[in-house]
Design a protein around this motif. Sequence first.
Motif, short mmCIF file in Angstrom:
data_model
loop_
_atom_site.label_atom_id
_atom_site.label_comp_id
_atom_site.label_asym_id
_atom_site.label_seq_id
_atom_site.Cartn_x
_atom_site.Cartn_y
_atom_site.Cartn_z
N ASP A 16 0.84 -1.19 0.00
CA ASP A 16 0.00 0.00 0.00
C ASP A 16 0.87 1.24 0.00
O ASP A 16 1.96 1.26 0.60
CB ASP A 16 -0.88 0.05 1.26
N LEU A 17 0.38 2.30 -0.66
CA LEU A 17 1.02 3.61 -0.65
C LEU A 17 0.02 4.62 -0.12
O LEU A 17 -1.08 4.77 -0.67
CB LEU A 17 1.47 4.00 -2.06
N VAL A 18 0.38 5.31 0.95
CA VAL A 18 -0.52 6.25 1.62
C VAL A 18 0.05 7.66 1.52
O VAL A 18 1.17 7.92 1.96
CB VAL A 18 -0.73 5.87 3.10
N ASN A 19 -0.70 8.55 0.93
CA ASN A 19 -0.35 9.96 0.82
C ASN A 19 -0.97 10.69 2.01
O ASN A 19 -2.18 10.65 2.21
CB ASN A 19 -0.89 10.53 -0.49
N ILE A 20 -0.14 11.36 2.82
CA ILE A 20 -0.62 11.93 4.07
C ILE A 20 -0.23 13.39 4.21
O ILE A 20 0.81 13.82 3.73
CB ILE A 20 -0.07 11.10 5.27
#
Length: 426
Positions: free
Chosen positions: A180-184
């Motif tokens: 998963d890639l999470v942009n925060i």
Amino acid sequence: MLFGWGLMAFGASANEITTWILSLFGHSEPNLQPGKTNKSRRLTHRPHFVAVHCQEVGGKNYEASMSHVDSFVTELLSSDAMKEYSRARVYLDENYKSQEHFTALGSFYFIHESLKNIQQFDFKAKKFRKVVGKETWSETLESTPTVEKEKFPQDYYPESKWSRKGFIRTRWALADCAFDLVNIHLFHDASNLVAWEKSPSIYSRSRQRALQFVLDRYRSVSLSNTRVLITDDRYERLPYFVFGDFNFRLDSKPVIQSRLCPACNLQVSRSDDTNQLSKLTFREFGNDQKLILQVEKKLFNYVNQDIFREDNGTSLLEFDNELSVFRGQLHELEIAFPPSYPYSEDSNQGREYMNTRLPAWCDRILMSPSARDMVIKPENEEKSIVYDNIGPNVCMGDHKPVFLSFRITAGAGKPNANKHKCCVVQ
């Protein structure tokens, strides 16, 4: 290759920005100074998968400039520098009229033509689908099946007012490597003076709460469905990378008292009507009373910026404590670049910090323990890991982009993953 970029800047053309990205991976490098190139950043592998996470898409005056975003994306996708990237997914939260949902986040994913087996997860269908062609999604990302987006609850922010802070997630499978890639984007420090009053500051506690909100299981109930992010038992648990603008700050009171102004007279000023703190003035002892530091709500004017640049500011990392709360949950590679914020937005002062905030490493790339196993290789395997920033001498906006480049281990996140040969994926 993963990028965390604190601001999507439109000062450069799409071709210039992509040239900067690809220069890190074996293409011709742009000049950082006349007659000089940054050869230490040169890698031998061209990236097959590029992820760019942006915050504040459209800039700070997004209502006026959001109309330029779509043309920028069109130019980016068709630029010569990206012609070998035959597939792309772009997610832009442009719906600034929806105060309840707007995050101003933008996630860009580019897949090289040589990468044959790549899939993306459909959260509604609960299965992976082959990635074909180039697609751009904007406006209402809440209904987009390949992304999950959430805005942090209003009461998470210290002043309990709406902000644009939140996160979006995508899930990918490259060969037999899934993650998963999470942009925060976490909460900023609204006032230098409030940050000074308590150690750690109230802002750091709000950021910790929001980040834990991302890491923990949560449920967001709507009329049509119930969604759970990252630790959702309905989905297989996978390694995840969280990167973007965390707004992590140095613990200001101890860093000022012990490092920036260890031998200074402090003068405290308060407003006449409310008696609230309005200014901190630090002066040298002695007859000269030289001004060393002046702090106001949005002013941090320190006499010597070199301390933030010398040896990449690593002497100040002991005051970078916000990630320590998540020890065991999140990992980060060694930081070997200067604080990423706040840089001058004057095009002639690419190395200078603005005198608005205490410089800090706001832009980071963090990973779960299993994601770290994807990055860190056994001693007998090739090591080609770089964690750094770009444009050290060039104006890139008030944030310097931070990137992580690595070769993915086959079978990542699965038992005995490191026993497999390395994928040809960077």
